[in-house]
Structures are given as C-alpha cells and as structure tokens.
Design a protein around this motif. Sequence first.
Motif, PDB file in Angstrom:
ATOM      1  N   ALA A 141     -27.858 120.369  47.103  1.00  0.00           N
ATOM      2  CA  ALA A 141     -28.840 120.392  46.013  1.00  0.00           C
ATOM      3  C   ALA A 141     -29.543 119.050  45.853  1.00  0.00           C
ATOM      4  O   ALA A 141     -30.485 118.942  45.059  1.00  0.00           O
ATOM      5  CB  ALA A 141     -28.146 120.765  44.703  1.00  0.00           C
ATOM      6  N   LYS A 142     -29.080 118.025  46.574  1.00  0.00           N
ATOM      7  CA  LYS A 142     -29.646 116.677  46.488  1.00  0.00           C
ATOM      8  C   LYS A 142     -29.670 116.181  45.045  1.00  0.00           C
ATOM      9  O   LYS A 142     -30.682 115.709  44.533  1.00  0.00           O
ATOM     10  CB  LYS A 142     -31.054 116.637  47.092  1.00  0.00           C
ATOM     11  CG  LYS A 142     -31.081 116.956  48.580  1.00  0.00           C
ATOM     12  CD  LYS A 142     -32.474 116.844  49.165  1.00  0.00           C
ATOM     13  CE  LYS A 142     -32.446 117.120  50.676  1.00  0.00           C
ATOM     14  NZ  LYS A 142     -33.793 117.011  51.288  1.00  0.00           N
ATOM     15  N   SER A 143     -28.508 116.317  44.396  1.00  0.00           N
ATOM     16  CA  SER A 143     -28.404 115.966  42.976  1.00  0.00           C
ATOM     17  C   SER A 143     -27.138 115.159  42.724  1.00  0.00           C
ATOM     18  O   SER A 143     -26.027 115.703  42.772  1.00  0.00           O
ATOM     19  CB  SER A 143     -28.388 117.242  42.120  1.00  0.00           C
ATOM     20  OG  SER A 143     -28.088 116.949  40.775  1.00  0.00           O
ATOM     21  N   GLU A 192     -36.806 102.326  45.307  1.00  0.00           N
ATOM     22  CA  GLU A 192     -35.690 101.775  46.069  1.00  0.00           C
ATOM     23  C   GLU A 192     -34.839 100.937  45.112  1.00  0.00           C
ATOM     24  O   GLU A 192     -35.317  99.932  44.572  1.00  0.00           O
ATOM     25  CB  GLU A 192     -36.197 100.904  47.212  1.00  0.00           C
ATOM     26  CG  GLU A 192     -35.122 100.449  48.175  1.00  0.00           C
ATOM     27  CD  GLU A 192     -34.669 101.554  49.106  1.00  0.00           C
ATOM     28  OE1 GLU A 192     -33.510 101.484  49.568  1.00  0.00           O
ATOM     29  OE2 GLU A 192     -35.460 102.490  49.363  1.00  0.00           O
ATOM     30  N   LEU A 193     -33.596 101.362  44.889  1.00  0.00           N
ATOM     31  CA  LEU A 193     -32.727 100.668  43.945  1.00  0.00           C
ATOM     32  C   LEU A 193     -32.165  99.393  44.562  1.00  0.00           C
ATOM     33  O   LEU A 193     -31.888  99.342  45.770  1.00  0.00           O
ATOM     34  CB  LEU A 193     -31.560 101.578  43.537  1.00  0.00           C
ATOM     35  CG  LEU A 193     -31.929 102.888  42.818  1.00  0.00           C
ATOM     36  CD1 LEU A 193     -30.670 103.710  42.560  1.00  0.00           C
ATOM     37  CD2 LEU A 193     -32.648 102.614  41.511  1.00  0.00           C
ATOM     38  N   PHE A 237     -33.124 108.806  44.657  1.00  0.00           N
ATOM     39  CA  PHE A 237     -34.164 108.104  43.906  1.00  0.00           C
ATOM     40  C   PHE A 237     -35.419 107.917  44.762  1.00  0.00           C
ATOM     41  O   PHE A 237     -36.554 108.061  44.273  1.00  0.00           O
ATOM     42  CB  PHE A 237     -33.638 106.748  43.423  1.00  0.00           C
ATOM     43  CG  PHE A 237     -32.998 106.784  42.075  1.00  0.00           C
ATOM     44  CD1 PHE A 237     -33.719 106.449  40.932  1.00  0.00           C
ATOM     45  CD2 PHE A 237     -31.671 107.173  41.916  1.00  0.00           C
ATOM     46  CE1 PHE A 237     -33.137 106.487  39.685  1.00  0.00           C
ATOM     47  CE2 PHE A 237     -31.082 107.217  40.677  1.00  0.00           C
ATOM     48  CZ  PHE A 237     -31.806 106.877  39.541  1.00  0.00           C
ATOM     49  N   ARG A 238     -35.228 107.607  46.021  1.00  0.00           N
ATOM     50  CA  ARG A 238     -36.369 107.370  46.909  1.00  0.00           C
ATOM     51  C   ARG A 238     -37.164 108.653  47.131  1.00  0.00           C
ATOM     52  O   ARG A 238     -38.398 108.644  47.115  1.00  0.00           O
ATOM     53  CB  ARG A 238     -35.866 106.802  48.240  1.00  0.00           C
ATOM     54  CG  ARG A 238     -36.977 106.332  49.164  1.00  0.00           C
ATOM     55  CD  ARG A 238     -36.452 105.488  50.310  1.00  0.00           C
ATOM     56  NE  ARG A 238     -35.384 106.162  51.036  1.00  0.00           N
ATOM     57  CZ  ARG A 238     -34.122 105.753  51.052  1.00  0.00           C
ATOM     58  NH1 ARG A 238     -33.766 104.669  50.375  1.00  0.00           N
ATOM     59  NH2 ARG A 238     -33.206 106.410  51.743  1.00  0.00           N
ATOM     60  N   GLU A 239     -36.481 109.788  47.306  1.00  0.00           N
ATOM     61  CA  GLU A 239     -37.173 111.056  47.551  1.00  0.00           C
ATOM     62  C   GLU A 239     -37.852 111.591  46.303  1.00  0.00           C
ATOM     63  O   GLU A 239     -38.933 112.182  46.367  1.00  0.00           O
ATOM     64  CB  GLU A 239     -36.175 112.089  48.079  1.00  0.00           C
ATOM     65  CG  GLU A 239     -35.704 111.820  49.502  1.00  0.00           C
ATOM     66  CD  GLU A 239     -34.798 112.920  50.013  1.00  0.00           C
ATOM     67  OE1 GLU A 239     -34.571 113.905  49.264  1.00  0.00           O
ATOM     68  OE2 GLU A 239     -34.319 112.818  51.152  1.00  0.00           O
ATOM     69  N   ALA A 283     -25.346 105.422  49.007  1.00  0.00           N
ATOM     70  CA  ALA A 283     -26.529 105.688  49.833  1.00  0.00           C
ATOM     71  C   ALA A 283     -27.196 106.995  49.413  1.00  0.00           C
ATOM     72  O   ALA A 283     -28.439 107.101  49.400  1.00  0.00           O
ATOM     73  CB  ALA A 283     -26.134 105.752  51.306  1.00  0.00           C
ATOM     74  N   PHE A 284     -26.399 107.992  49.048  1.00  0.00           N
ATOM     75  CA  PHE A 284     -26.922 109.276  48.591  1.00  0.00           C
ATOM     76  C   PHE A 284     -27.718 109.109  47.296  1.00  0.00           C
ATOM     77  O   PHE A 284     -28.799 109.697  47.127  1.00  0.00           O
ATOM     78  CB  PHE A 284     -25.759 110.256  48.388  1.00  0.00           C
ATOM     79  CG  PHE A 284     -26.142 111.575  47.784  1.00  0.00           C
ATOM     80  CD1 PHE A 284     -26.908 112.487  48.498  1.00  0.00           C
ATOM     81  CD2 PHE A 284     -25.732 111.914  46.506  1.00  0.00           C
ATOM     82  CE1 PHE A 284     -27.255 113.708  47.946  1.00  0.00           C
ATOM     83  CE2 PHE A 284     -26.066 113.128  45.939  1.00  0.00           C
ATOM     84  CZ  PHE A 284     -26.830 114.033  46.666  1.00  0.00           C
ATOM     85  N   VAL A 285     -27.191 108.302  46.375  1.00  0.00           N
ATOM     86  CA  VAL A 285     -27.901 108.031  45.123  1.00  0.00           C
ATOM     87  C   VAL A 285     -29.231 107.336  45.403  1.00  0.00           C
ATOM     88  O   VAL A 285     -30.285 107.712  44.859  1.00  0.00           O
ATOM     89  CB  VAL A 285     -27.021 107.165  44.184  1.00  0.00           C
ATOM     90  CG1 VAL A 285     -27.837 106.678  42.977  1.00  0.00           C
ATOM     91  CG2 VAL A 285     -25.802 107.948  43.713  1.00  0.00           C
ATOM     92  N   ASN A 286     -29.194 106.323  46.262  1.00  0.00           N
ATOM     93  CA  ASN A 286     -30.421 105.588  46.601  1.00  0.00           C
ATOM     94  C   ASN A 286     -31.438 106.492  47.272  1.00  0.00           C
ATOM     95  O   ASN A 286     -32.640 106.454  46.975  1.00  0.00           O
ATOM     96  CB  ASN A 286     -30.070 104.417  47.530  1.00  0.00           C
ATOM     97  CG  ASN A 286     -30.997 103.241  47.331  1.00  0.00           C
ATOM     98  OD1 ASN A 286     -32.030 103.340  46.665  1.00  0.00           O
ATOM     99  ND2 ASN A 286     -30.639 102.107  47.903  1.00  0.00           N
TER     100      ASN A 286
END
Length: 502
Positions: free
Chosen positions: A119-121, A58-59, A51-53, A45-48
Amino acid sequence: MKGEQQKKGNSRTLAMMVACTAIGGTLQYGYNLAIMNAPTVYIQAFVNETFRERWGVELNVYEVTLIWTFIVSIFSLGGLVGALIAGPMSIRFGRKKTMLLSNIFLMSSAILGLTSRAAKSFEMILISRVLVGINAGISMNVQPMYFGESAPKHLRGAVSLSSAIFTAFGVVLGQVVGLREILGSEPCWHYLLASNALPGIFQLLTLPWFPESPRYLLIDRGDKEACFAALRRLRGCEVSPSEIEEMMQEQAESEGMRPRQPWELLRDRNVRWQVISVALISSAMQLCGNDSIYSFAYYVFQEAGIAPEAIQYITIGTGTCEFTACIISNLLIERQGRRVLLMGGYALMAGWAVVFTVALCFEHMVEWMPFLSMTCVFTYILSFGMGPAGVTGVLPTEIFNQTSRPAAYMIAGSLMWLNLFIVGMVFPFIVSGLGNFCFVPFCAVCFCTALYIGFFLPETKGKTLSDIAREFDQLNFGKQHQQNSSIQAQYKLGEVQHATAL
C-alpha cells in the motif's frame, strides 16, 4: 505411587497452562520490541521513499530518525491503552478470556504490517504498532494476574516470574527471526512485522482447554464449585485445606465490595505505600533504560565502537543474557525472596552503568575499551533479568487483594508503558546528545530505586495477603494501628475457619 503420578500429571497441567498463555502473551512484548531493530535501515528508506513519491520531499537524517523513533515508540502508547482496558476486561470477561480476546488487536496488527509495503503507507505501520501494543499491554497486565491467582503459594513467585522468562525468550526469538538471513532483509521486512501473528494463533488453539483463575471464579464470580474444579485440575484431586482457607479468608474480606478503580486506590490511605511501591518500581523498570537497548541496539553499539555489520549478531547476545538471567532468577526467587533480587538487580545495574560510562570515555584512548563497553551492556541486561525483569510483575498480585488487583495492575501498567514511550522517544537523542555519558541518567534511576527497595519494600515470599498487609500497615498507619488490625484479623480468621468447616 498412584498419588505421585497424579501430582506429576497436575504439575504438568499447570506448566502447560503457563506455556500456552505466555507464548501468545508476554512473549509478544519482547518479540515486538526486538523485531524493530533489524529492519531499521529498510523502514527508514521506505519512509523517505514514501515522502519522495507523495510530495517530492527528501527528508534529512534528523527527520527520518524522528519518524522512525515515533514508529518504534508508538508501540508504548498502544501498550498504555492496553493497560488501561486490561483491568475492566479482566473483571468482566475473566483472566483467560481477556487473554484470548486480546488477539483481535494482534491479528489486525499483523494484517496491517503485512500489507503496508504494497500500500506504500508507513502510516499503516504506525497503526499496526499501536494495535500490537494494545495486545501486549493487555497481556503484560492480565497474564501475571492469571498466573499469580492460579499458582499455589509455594510456587507463586516462580510461576509469575515465568512471564519475564517468556518476555526474554520473545526478545531472543525476535532477534533471531530479524537476522538478515531470515526475515530481516530488505525484501522480507514486512513479513517480519506480521510474524507476531503465529504465537497468537498458537494461543487461540490451546488456551481454551485450560481452566479460568480459581480466585476469579470464587471471589469475583462466587462460583465455589467451578473454583474447586479448577484447583483440582491444577493441583490434584485433593486441594490443600490451607489454600482453601486462605482463599476463603480473602473472599470474606472482599465480600460486599465491588472491584475498585485506580483513582480509588490513589485516595485510599490503607494501601498508600502499596501504591507508591508499585508505581515507583514499575516506572523504574522502564526508566532504567534496559528495554530501550533492544529497540535501539544499533545506536548503543555504534556508540560503543562496534562495526555496523556485526551489530545484528551481537544484539542476539543481549536477549540471550536476559533470558538466561530470568531462568536463574526463577530458580532463586523462592529461596532468596523478591526483595533481595530486586534490590540486588538495581544495585548491580547502577554499578555497571558507571563502568560503561568510564569505558565510553576512554574508548578512543585504549584499544580494548569498546569490548569492555559491549560487556557492560551485556552485564547490565543480565542484572536486569536477575531481578527487576520478573519480580516487578509479581508484586501487584502479592500486595493487593482481589478487588484492588486489577486497578493496581492498571496503575503499574500505565506507568510502565508511559515511561517506555518517553524513554523510547528520547533515547536516541540521549545517546547522541550526552554521548559518553548517555547512561548516567539510568544509573541515577537504578541507584535511587535500590535505596527505596532497601528501606521501604517488605519481603513477600511465602506470606499470605494478610501478613503482607500488616507489614505495610506499619508504613501506612504506624505500630498502634497494626496492633488493632492484628486483633481484627484474628477475629476474621476465626469466622473464616468456622465457615470453612461448615
């Protein structure tokens, strides 16, 4: 009475050295395999979300699974790097200091894992997994070498096998810490990724107090006084003359020889079958699919029909099975030998893989088949722990001399990590693609490996390096060369005994 107390005290020193090394060593391998199972949904969910932000994308499920698989499996690429640098590091810095230096990668990994969420990374998680993989790759190579070179001959197998016990304990510990009630929840998954720093800190505080490998001190450094001092701390005030003689013989055979490189071993006919044996058995350890079960337990038990909310508790049982089996194997290895445990373990795994396949095929027809499937997973892991899990790491120490041992571990470790990466990348797709027949490829690997061990691998229990080398010479050169080598060995032994007497 005093002698008995002294022997007991020195046995305690050896046991404490093993524990302090392994808690920050091979425990990390099992721990970092297991902790990635619990936060699967949250990191996906964090990865998705990332990507969305960033890109407003949306993966889909396949893309998220692919990225998640890469996050899990890149740990193996880090391990491959660690295996490649472990040999040169162990030669230059020694076995103990190499173990301590590997914690640089571990601490860097923990920091990246801890800060990745803020860091949202998700890229920081990738780098973190590479770094902790390097740490584990070094430990998986150097720790068995350190133990095998430090233990007396009659305990060599049991002490070396303790690496597998701590690996299995790391799996159980990672599964427990990864429970939703502890650190496996959505708010805490980044703390779970950083929790591997604690065993590393323990090792940094305790391992410096123990001696370096006696064989390394004598053969690589030529420091006889330091070697005997290390032996006295690990054995007692009086070291066995037979052990000194064996070490002096290996020193004489290695005199004037520099540490060898992996490609030199590959070209050397004198160790051709030793290299083949280590390469095949190290590869089989990962191609059998056992370690992938820990990283992708959710997929395995989902395919077996287990309810999703129960999977995290059932996976603890898988780690407990291997941990228990490794302890039993540790008690048996000096009685039954290496060859029996290895061959028996792979033969049993092949059999359980067949039963598991049958159970999967009939799980929708018979009500209790999912429970048989789950039982097969447990018995598969139990069989792995009884032999392949521990004995595989012992072999390079026992069948290669001091100058060849680091290179042999580089070959074994590189193949192990490379195959773990390959299996880790394709395992979810094997499960989804082959469905009920997902364990058929692993069954074939186990069956072929058991046949190879039965026909070609000699027993090494209680034998000196020279004895083992003579048995391999029958495969490398034939019986005539073995007779010539026996004459030369007797001549060298006489020289060594004379030097020891002096």
